[in-house]
Enzyme design. Structure first.
Site, PDB file in Angstrom:
ATOM      1  CB  CYS A   1      -0.707   0.028   1.077  1.00 39.24           C
ATOM      2  SG  CYS A   1      -1.810   1.216   0.824  1.00 39.24           S
TER       3      CYS A   1
ATOM      4  CG  HIS B   1      -3.211  -3.425   3.180  1.00 38.79           C
ATOM      5  ND1 HIS B   1      -2.193  -3.227   4.074  1.00 38.79           N
ATOM      6  CD2 HIS B   1      -4.307  -2.422   2.733  1.00 38.79           C
ATOM      7  CE1 HIS B   1      -2.437  -1.724   4.433  1.00 38.79           C
ATOM      8  NE2 HIS B   1      -3.197  -1.628   3.661  1.00 38.79           N
TER       9      HIS B   1
ATOM     10  CD  GLU C   1      -1.004  -6.266   5.620  1.00 40.19           C
ATOM     11  OE1 GLU C   1      -1.192  -4.971   6.171  1.00 40.19           O
ATOM     12  OE2 GLU C   1      -0.662  -6.463   4.078  1.00 40.19           O
TER      13      GLU C   1
END
EC number: 6.3.5.2
Length: 517
Positions: free
Chosen positions: A88, A176, A178
């Site tokens: 990001c 993202h 994660e």
């Protein structure tokens, strides 16, 4: 500070640029068996070289890279020859610093978005479906990739959703990976960690235990350590780990302030002292605490009184222990991150030990400061602490004192304690105890008219609070089956004196918090 020597482990570091998801990056890597830390974005290239990581991840963040006050990175980092993944804001920063263009997006993307893989051979995306959903959270975008980079994925509102420079091993994703809402995010992180960085999965809890015990022994020597034992997971695991290292050189002071759950004090003493041999001094101070809390209704004032009194009781007992040089605390890595990075807000001190090292002149030992909560639970089980103690519900430091709204009295505490025990018993019987993140009862401080037998009653209402969550940052109310709720309600009203009404809280966080005070 009993800090573990991490040179034996392959490491991937994440530089913190302020994303709400930044802790998840290190969590995911540790789940893979790779040691990871979240560090300041202000680290210099020389400092990173000293750490010797296998890879670097730039986290997301709220800034715009073209803002003069935006978080930056030492440009020499790009010359270290270490693989980098930008997430990001991290992708935007890398692109901007290496000559690409970043601009404000015409259409921001927040939430789920679909991306299309443009290069089937892209290292991070190879073998994954051409179309997949990801989690976006950005108002800017890369409009021109730097020289040497290939665009490897796109989305409707973000033409450059993923980039790669295989020669320098620099990669970027606008989404993202994660976050579990990204369909193949964990695969992307695994490929960066193992395929690109060549990291080995050599971070194990057994190694951590052996190395930490050795570190504690070296630091403490023949001195004594004291620990304020709350009965919670963090302090209990800290106590058992240090006990394994130095035995009776550790003394735990367990202050029972009368605000614990039903039978909790006995469970802690049985599990840690009787079964595992930890040296514990138990101080029964319920009358003292309740006396100080008499007439107090403000929640913040209650917290302060409980915290202050705890420190005073602890202080009195600690002074009786001769030659104690060290104070142990159950500080976790989340506490270190929240209070120690440039982008984070300072968290509140733990109510029962804040200020004690300075006040009493102790050196501090924090053997869990490199671990997340789930790792702490894993450690606890490996150390032989009973499963039910290691996986017990999160419990606030002030205890039931903030689950009684308004003034605390012995009668009100008994209502909360008994109703909470019934709730926990029935949730466990229903097999929901590891499905619901947190559940407890609250005495909201309201009374209502009821009918019991042939008589009118005017008694208390008890509220049930149960939530599902991953990390406690956000939460949704748990959808407990109606038949289970009915059974809980009937039992509380019939078995707990002075209760004639049960309320079920159906509010999420936000707008509400999980606790009432």
């Amino acid at each position: 500070m009993a800090n573990i020597n991490l040179d034996a482990f392959d490491k991937i570091i994440a530089l913190d640029f302020g994303s709400q998801y930044n802790q998840l990056i290190t969590r995911r890597l540790r789940d893979f068996g790779i040691y990871s830390e979240l560090l300041s974005h202000k680290l210099t290239a020389d400092e990173i070289k000293e750490i010797n990581p296998k890879g670097i991840i730039f986290s997301g963040g709220p800034n715009s890279v073209y803002d003069p006050n935006a978080f930056k990175v030492d440009p020499e980092i790009f010359k270290l020859g270490i693989p980098i993944l930008g997430i990001c804001y991290g992708m935007q920063l890398m692109s901007y610093d290496l000559g690409g263009k970043v601009e404000k997006a015409d259409n921001s993307e927040y939430g789920r978005a679909d991306i299309e893989v443009l290069d089937d051979e892209a290292v991070l995306l190879k073998g994954l479906p051409k179309k997949q959903y990801v989690w976006m959270s950005h108002g800017d975008l890369v409009t021109q990739a730097p020289a040497g980079f290939e665009v490897t994925a796109t989305s409707k509102n973000c033409p450059i959703a993923s980039i790669a420079d295989n020669d320098r091993k620099f990669y970027g994703v606008q989404f993202h990976p994660e976050v579990r809402n990204s369909e193949y995010g964990l695969d992307i992180l695994r490929r960066f960690a193992f395929d690109v960085c060549g990291a080995k999965a050599n971070w194990t809890m057994d190694d951590f235990i052996d190395m930490q015990i050795d570190e504690i022994r070296k630091e403490v020597g023949d001195k004594k350590v004291i620990l304020g034992l709350s009965g919670g997971v963090d302090s209990s695991v800290t106590a058992v780990l240090i006990h394994k290292a130095i035995g009776d050189q550790l003394t735990c002071i367990f202050v029972d302030h009368g605000l614990l759950r039903k039978n909790e004090a006995d469970q802690v003493m049985d599990a840690l002292s009787r079964d595992l041999g930890v040296n514990i001094i138990k101080v029964d101070a319920a009358d003292r605490f309740l006396g100080k809390l008499e007439g107090v209704t403000d929640p913040e004032q209650k917290r302060k009184i409980i915290g202050k009194e705890f420190i005073e009781v602890f202080n009195e007992e600690a002074k009786k222990i001769k030659d104690a040089d060290f104070l142990a605390q159950g500080t976790l890595y989340t506490d270190v991150i929240e209070s120690g990075t440039d982008t984070a807000q300072t968290i509140k001190s733990h109510h029962n030990v804040g200020g004690l090292p300075k006040k009493l002149g102790f050196k501090l030992i924090e053997p869990l400061r490199k671990l997340f909560k789930d790792e702490t639970r894993e450690l606890g089980e490996k150390l032989g602490i009973p499963h039910e103690l290691v996986w017990r519900q999160p419990f606030p430091g002030p205890g039931l004192g903030i689950r009684v709204i308004g003034e605390i009295t012995p009668e009100k505490l008994e209502i909360v304690r008994e109703s909470d025990a019934i709730l926990r018993e029935e949730i466990k019987k229903a097999g929901l105890d590891e499905e619901i993140w947190q559940y407890f009862t609250v005495l909201p401080g309201i009374r209502s008219v009821g009918v019991m037998g042939d008589g009118r009653t005017y008694d208390y209402a008890v509220a049930i609070r149960a939530v599902t969550s991953i990390d406690g940052m956000t939460a949704d109310f748990a959808k407990i089956p109606w038949d289970i709720l009915q059974k809980i309600s009937v039992r509380i009203v019939n078995e707990v004196d002075h209760v004639n009404r049960i309320l079920y809280d159906v509010t999420s966080k936000p707008p509400s918090t999980i606790e009432y005070e």
